[in-house]
Scaffold this active site. Structure first.
Site, mmCIF file in Angstrom:
data_model
loop_
_atom_site.group_PDB
_atom_site.id
_atom_site.type_symbol
_atom_site.label_atom_id
_atom_site.label_comp_id
_atom_site.label_asym_id
_atom_site.label_seq_id
_atom_site.Cartn_x
_atom_site.Cartn_y
_atom_site.Cartn_z
ATOM 1 N N GLY A 77 -9.363 -5.145 0.267
ATOM 2 C CA GLY A 77 -9.619 -6.120 0.866
ATOM 3 C C GLY A 77 -10.931 -6.336 1.344
ATOM 4 N N LEU A 116 -5.598 1.628 0.707
ATOM 5 C CA LEU A 116 -5.777 1.044 -0.619
ATOM 6 C C LEU A 116 -5.858 -0.574 -0.187
ATOM 7 C CD1 LEU A 116 -3.000 2.902 -2.612
ATOM 8 C CD2 LEU A 116 -5.418 3.343 -2.465
ATOM 9 N N ASP A 117 -5.102 -0.972 0.840
ATOM 10 C CA ASP A 117 -4.795 -2.236 1.339
ATOM 11 C C ASP A 117 -6.436 -2.577 1.787
ATOM 12 O OD1 ASP A 117 -2.638 -3.760 1.149
ATOM 13 O OD2 ASP A 117 -1.688 -2.736 2.566
ATOM 14 N N HIS A 118 -7.049 -1.875 2.711
ATOM 15 C CA HIS A 118 -8.283 -2.168 3.761
ATOM 16 C C HIS A 118 -9.507 -2.232 2.640
ATOM 17 C CE1 HIS A 118 -7.166 -2.427 7.871
ATOM 18 N NE2 HIS A 118 -6.169 -1.652 7.516
ATOM 19 N N ASP A 127 0.759 -1.161 -0.070
ATOM 20 C CA ASP A 127 -0.105 -0.109 -0.051
ATOM 21 C C ASP A 127 0.722 1.205 0.115
ATOM 22 O OD1 ASP A 127 -1.327 2.269 1.462
ATOM 23 O OD2 ASP A 127 -2.921 0.808 1.604
#
Length: 458
Positions: A361, A356-358, A329
């Protein structure tokens, strides 16, 4: 014209029925996730679409025509998007970034490195020819250009990305390749029979009950997706190579509801094939091509396990010159111009969360849930793909829509935090923001010790 990310756009990317959007209600809190970019709106949209996909599947499995109402509260979303910061293990706060994972001045600008894992740190230092002293690293980087560092570190298997403006990223060949991809890629792989679901109990209503998920993901978006599926009742078995140990605090944050086993795909292939034969979902989070030598392409998985849902996550997408590069991220923020927008010419910045990661996900989990629903009607093995760089592009589409950061106070996190005992110690942690009427509030089990569960289904 710029458009803020919203749940209707995410739901459309997932192929959802627009008539169901009326089941979603949002509680907006302007102080949540303050940023120049519309992070709060993106986070709410990703969580809302995931919760609606869960509610849709829950209605089908409960045998009711009415989809449960979904409630998305910015306070809960904000707490979950920084779950690693709320985590306490026996009162101890984890270290989220290692000392060498940061911005560095170069001869012509900035680079950001990622060196949380020992093997990535070793490759960075080997490229620079210095030891772990941050002053020595800074001196070595200051003598080189940012593009030179980016290419040299990547060539050695390390992680460093040059800071770019949004315009510089837009002109990059990788940006053009990613822009051609949908926010969520969805594909039917074969004509496998329609999925027959067993009914589920209603207290709580668990739409993924009985679904077996092989989790081959690491850091952070993939584990967020599998953590969400575990909340919703899935039997999630995370598999890691014995040669790639996980960071303990990262596992404590993302391991809720799952089991964790070690498996060497080269030495224990028969064990993997037994697991695959009974799996409903396979999540992968390695760079495109990394698993092909093990026969784990979506098409190969569907051939050996007809009716499977394959969900793939990558940093840079499956097309373009960077498609086979590792990424995280923080590095995607730097490459795409987000860090430049959130900072200044003197000092690059960062989003208030690894959004961006969360966000990716939750989109990946939503894609899996929608694929399961579609299988009940149409059958077919399914493929879902999400890329951090594509999620970044969606966020950047809203640039200029939100104005300066708000001065309003952030909502208190306490209503969205819980505590429980575990094999790791006493944990304080953020609850999931995925919420619908009758659905689960918390995970059925805390994380256990990494890699200590048997590699078999319950």
């Amino acid at each position: 014209m710029t458009l803020l990310p919203d749940v209707s756009a995410a739901w459309a990317a997932l192929g959802g029925d627009p008539a169901l959007l009326g089941r979603v209600a949002s509680v907006e809190r302007r102080g949540a996730l303050p940023a120049r970019l519309p992070v709060r709106q993106l986070a709410r949209a990703c969580v809302g679409a995931c919760a609606l996909a869960a509610a849709e599947l829950a209605a089908r499995r409960a045998g009711t025509q009415e989809v449960p109402a979904v409630r998305v509260d910015d306070g809960g979303v904000a707490a979950a998007f920084v779950s690693e910061r709320h985590l306490l293990v026996d009162g101890r706060a984890p270290e989220t970034f290692a000392p060498l994972s940061r911005f560095w001045r170069t001869a012509d600008g900035w680079v950001r490195t990622h060196a949380n894992y020992p093997h990535h740190r070793a490759r960075l230092l080997d490229t620079l020819g210095v030891g772990e002293d941050p002053a020595a690293v800074a001196a070595a980087l200051a003598e080189r250009s940012a593009p030179e560092v980016e290419e040299a570190v990547y060539a050695r298997g390390g992680l460093a990305v040059a800071l770019r403006t949004p315009g510089e990223w837009a002109a990059h060949e990788q940006a053009r390749a990613v822009a051609e991809l949908p926010l969520v890629e969805r594909e039917r792989l074969d004509s496998a029979h329609a999925r027959a679901f067993a009914p589920v109990r209603r207290d709580p209503l668990l739409p993924a009950a009985g679904i077996r998920v092989l989790d081959l993901t690491r850091v952070l978006a993939g584990p967020v997706a599998s953590r969400t599926l575990a909340l919703l009742g899935a039997d999630v078995l995370r598999l890691d190579s014995p040669q790639l140990p996980e960071l303990p605090d990262q596992h404590a944050d993302t391991g809720f509801g799952k089991r964790s086993a070690l498996l060497d795909l080269r030495a224990d292939r028969s064990v993997f094939e037994e697991l695959l034969a009974a799996a409903d979902v396979v999540l992968t989070g390695y760079r495109p091509g990394a698993l092909e030598r093990f026969g784990l392409t979506p098409e190969q998985l569907a051939e050996r396990r007809p009716g499977v849902v394959v969900a793939q996550l990558s940093a840079w997408g499956r097309r373009g010159p960077w498609r086979d590069r590792r990424g995280f991220d923080s590095l995607v923020q730097v490459a795409t111009g987000i860090a430049a927008l959130e900072g200044s010419a003197e000092q690059p910045g960062a989003l208030p969360a690894q959004a961006l990661d969360h966000g990716s996900g939750y989109l990946l989990a939503a894609g899996v849930l929608r694929a399961l629903t579609e299988q009940a009607d149409e059958g077919g093995s399914r493929l879902v793909r999400v890329a951090l760089a594509r999620t970044a592009g969606w966020l950047l589409e809203g640039a200029g829509s939100t104005g300066p950061r708000t001065d309003e106070p952030a909502p208190p996190a306490d209503p969205w935090l819980a505590e429980r005992d575990s094999d790791l110690g006493r944990l304080r942690y953020a609850l999931s923001p995925v919420s619908f009427d009758g659905g689960p509030r918390d995970w059925q089990r805390p994380p256990g010790r990494w890699g200590t569960d048997p590699a078999r289904w319950w």
